[in-house]
Design an enzyme around this catalytic site. Structure first.
Site, PDB file in Angstrom:
ATOM      1  N   CYS A  38      45.787  39.480  44.163  1.00  0.00           N
ATOM      2  CA  CYS A  38      44.865  40.618  44.065  1.00  0.00           C
ATOM      3  C   CYS A  38      44.293  40.939  45.446  1.00  0.00           C
ATOM      4  O   CYS A  38      44.355  40.133  46.363  1.00  0.00           O
ATOM      5  CB  CYS A  38      43.724  40.305  43.111  1.00  0.00           C
ATOM      6  SG  CYS A  38      44.235  40.122  41.392  1.00  0.00           S
ATOM      7  N   HIS A  87      38.124  44.840  43.019  1.00  0.00           N
ATOM      8  CA  HIS A  87      39.030  43.687  42.980  1.00  0.00           C
ATOM      9  C   HIS A  87      40.243  44.154  42.171  1.00  0.00           C
ATOM     10  O   HIS A  87      40.206  44.164  40.943  1.00  0.00           O
ATOM     11  CB  HIS A  87      38.306  42.515  42.295  1.00  0.00           C
ATOM     12  CG  HIS A  87      39.108  41.250  42.183  1.00  0.00           C
ATOM     13  ND1 HIS A  87      38.547  40.014  42.372  1.00  0.00           N
ATOM     14  CD2 HIS A  87      40.399  41.010  41.878  1.00  0.00           C
ATOM     15  CE1 HIS A  87      39.464  39.071  42.201  1.00  0.00           C
ATOM     16  NE2 HIS A  87      40.596  39.658  41.889  1.00  0.00           N
ATOM     17  N   THR A 122      33.417  38.654  45.780  1.00  0.00           N
ATOM     18  CA  THR A 122      34.431  38.406  44.756  1.00  0.00           C
ATOM     19  C   THR A 122      35.108  37.074  45.058  1.00  0.00           C
ATOM     20  O   THR A 122      35.404  36.748  46.199  1.00  0.00           O
ATOM     21  CB  THR A 122      35.426  39.586  44.612  1.00  0.00           C
ATOM     22  OG1 THR A 122      36.123  39.432  43.379  1.00  0.00           O
ATOM     23  CG2 THR A 122      36.424  39.667  45.752  1.00  0.00           C
TER      24      THR A 122
END
Lengths: 160, 211
Positions: free
Chosen positions: A28, A45, A22
């Site tokens: 995040c 995520h 990711t």
């Protein structure tokens, strides 16, 4: 070997020798649950700590608590009990200092706290984490080795 | 179950057209402001309006690990909200040369302040347009800027946007400002927060009524 890219508010699974990636985590958090012996892993995520109460339209991959429960179920259906899983997490930076003025805690910090707590409540060991700070991160999880590689713009690479 | 009130998916084609038009007017003002600042002509691309899911979002726009400057511009007055602007580093460097001609070497703080000022002026131009159409008082606050991976900046912007809403889709306007030679100066990605989106919609409504 497949490169599996996980987008924001998404959960993807991989089997050895896949790599789950990711890109660009700010506040995040990337959460990986994996079964070391079989090389099966799931990565989420997540953007926010907890689902809003009464919101039935939610995407479980968006929230730390619901994403962990969803991944636990996904891995459970493959025969892996929570106690046989391990977790690694990265992210939760506070990039825009001052953005959350007036709020008691920054959202990145709350994401990390909720992830830790949900893992603990689910009986999943948190093996390693690289969280907080003020830099964005990219994360890659190698199902062959169980290692999580964390990159930042400063070029320093951490292996968890 | 009803969607969150500001979900971009609930917008009709007429509203989207009107938002696009307001985006064009705002971007035009931003281009003019920038042109005055650097004393040279600026070409602007027509803003592109995109609505997409969070998961598919960042990759649509940029190379996620490239460095960029992200600027958050809060505003107050009759409404409180913020706009987020993104300047990929490559364009920002060209912009910096025009903003600070002959000054070498340029220190980090000088460059940051020049870019912040530019973002501020561009957002101010946008706010002026919205303020004029809606007759609301909108006052910009000092911007907050970071330099980091493009993806991480967008990620943080989206998380901030997602706080307090349940929306899974985002609406963005993006446009480029180029020199007459074609060299890119700024690729601007505008992500309105819920307040700013309602403001855009209000302005869009006024614009339709005026016709």
């Amino acid at each position: 070997m497949n490169l599996v890219t996980v987008g924001i508010a998404e959960i993807r699974m991989g089997e050895r020798p896949d790599r789950l990636i990711t890109y660009g985590l700010g506040s995040c958090v990337a959460i990986v649950l994996f079964h070391d012996h079989s090389g099966t892993a799931a990565m989420a995520h997540v953007m926010l700590p907890m689902a809003f109460e009464g919101d039935e339209t939610i995407n479980p991959a968006k929230y730390a608590d619901t994403a962990i429960l969803r991944m636990t179920n996904m891995l459970g259906r493959k025969g892996f009990a929570p106690g046989s899983l391990a977790a690694k997490i990265a992210g939760g930076a506070d990039m825009f200092a001052g953005l959350s003025r007036g709020k008691s805690r920054h959202i990145g910090e709350r994401n990390v706290l909720t992830a830790r707590k949900t893992l603990r409540n689910s009986g999943i060991a948190l093996e390693a984490e690289d969280t907080g700070g003020n830099l964005g991160r990219s994360v890659e999880f190698d199902t062959s080795t169980g290692r999580m590689t964390v990159r930042t713009l400063r070029k320093d690479v951490k292996v968890l | 179950m009803a969607r969150p009130p500001y979900s971009p998916l609930s917008l009709g084609p007429g509203e989207l057209d009107a938002i696009r038009e307001i985006g064009t007017i705002g971007a035009g003002h931003a281009a003019t402001a920038l042109s005055r600042l650097i004393g040279a002509g600026i070409d602007m691309t027509v803003p592109r309006l995109t609505i997409c899911s969070l998961a598919g979002f960042p990759a649509v726009f940029f190379s996620l690990e490239d460095p960029a400057f992200g600027v958050m511009l809060p505003y107050g007055g009759d409404l409180e909200g913020h706009f987020l602007l993104l300047f990929p580093e490559k364009g920002a460097r060209s912009l910096e040369k025009l903003l600070l001609p002959g000054r070498r070497p340029v220190t980090e703080s000088l460059r940051d302040s020049a870019l912040k000022e530019t973002a501020s002026i561009m957002a101010g131009a946008f706010l002026t347009v919205l303020s004029r159409i809606t007759s609301r008082i909108l006052l910009p606050s000092p911007p907050i800027m970071v330099r980091d991976m493009t993806g991480a900046i967008i990620d943080e912007m989206l998380a901030e946007l997602g706080t307090g809403t349940g929306a899974d889709e985002v609406l963005t306007l993006d446009f480029s400002l180029n020199q007459r030679s074609g060299e890119n100066l700024a690729r601007t990605l505008l992500i309105p927060d819920p307040t700013s989106l309602s403001l855009l919609l209000e302005a869009a409504g006024r614009l339709q009524v005026q016709r």
